[in-house]
Design a protein around this motif. Structure first.
Motif: not given
Length: 262
Positions: A198-212
């Protein structure tokens, strides 16, 4: 793409999180410094191209790129900083000549997640050398090789050629400062390779940014054009990959590992 001023502002939902607010303010200051340095670099290169006077900047074609990288690497005697922002000719030229770096010479390599994945084996082997550290970034930065603060090779634009060789000490030192701004807080290569899918995927990083950013699940899913169910599944997976017990802790871990930026 660089973040807008509005995107760099601290969201209302995060006010009252003093640790994260302080980090965001520091990142904002570094971001503005980065813009100034990049503008200065671009101006020098443009002026050098149109100047009739000898200047410490030369433009290098594709056939000369590898030789230019080798010549600058051979000057190394104190330290080397390398930014590999994409898997391409510049990255191939640098990786192909890393064997020229003397053993024990301090080397810092900053690469994008894409470059880290594509060249994981070569980078991992190089990282085994003493005094070598490799980190991963998701920020935009020109691919560059900076040696001893006195010479540099920077990937060129279509108008500049394959690369630009810089011998102007002031500009090279500005590049070193830019490198240091992006280097600070970035995760190590080993951490990046050990992150889950998840964290290595582009969508996963975008989800993380939304969370933060403090976005609601509904707003975040809408912005990312995914279903609410998919978004929440990514959130749950990311929490597990970061070993976080709460969404707040996800934000803390993301900052700790250098997973979020401007």
């Amino acid at each position: 793409m660089a973040a807008t001023a509005e995107q760099r502002d601290v969201p209302a939902e995060r006010r009252g999180w003093p640790e994260q607010d302080a980090v965001v303010r520091l990142q904002d200051a570094l971001f503005r410094g980065r813009e100034l340095i990049e503008s200065t670099l671009s101006t020098l290169i443009r002026e050098a191209a149109g100047s009739a006077e000898p200047v410490p900047v030369t433009h290098t074609g594709r056939s000369e790129l590898a030789d230019a990288v080798a010549q600058v690497l051979d000057k190394g005697g104190r330290d080397i900083a390398i930014a590999l922002t994409e898997a391409g000719e510049f990255t191939d030229a640098v990786l192909g000549h890393l064997n020229r770096v003397p053993a024990g010479l301090p080397v810092r390599v900053l690469c994008t997640a894409t470059a880290a994945d594509v060249h994981a084996d070569r980078l991992s082997r190089f990282q085994e050398r003493p005094r070598t550290e490799i980190r991963v970034t998701d920020r935009e930065l020109r691919a560059a090789l900076v040696v001893d603060g006195t010479a540099a090779v920077v990937s060129g634009t279509a108008a500049e050629g394959a690369a630009v060789v810089i011998g102007d000490v002031g500009t090279v030192q500005a590049l070193e400062l830019l490198f240091a701004c992006v280097w600070a807080g970035r995760p190590r290569l080993n951490d990046q390779l050990h992150f889950g899918p998840r964290l290595r995927s582009e969508l996963g990083r975008n989800v993380l940014r939304q969370l933060c950013s403090g976005s609601t699940d509904e707003a975040a899913a809408r912005d990312l054009a995914v279903s609410l169910r998919t978004y929440r599944r990514y959130v749950a997976d990311i929490m597990r990959e970061l070993d976080a017990g709460s969404r707040f802790q996800v934000g803390v871990r993301a900052i700790e590992f250098g997973l979020v930026s401007d």
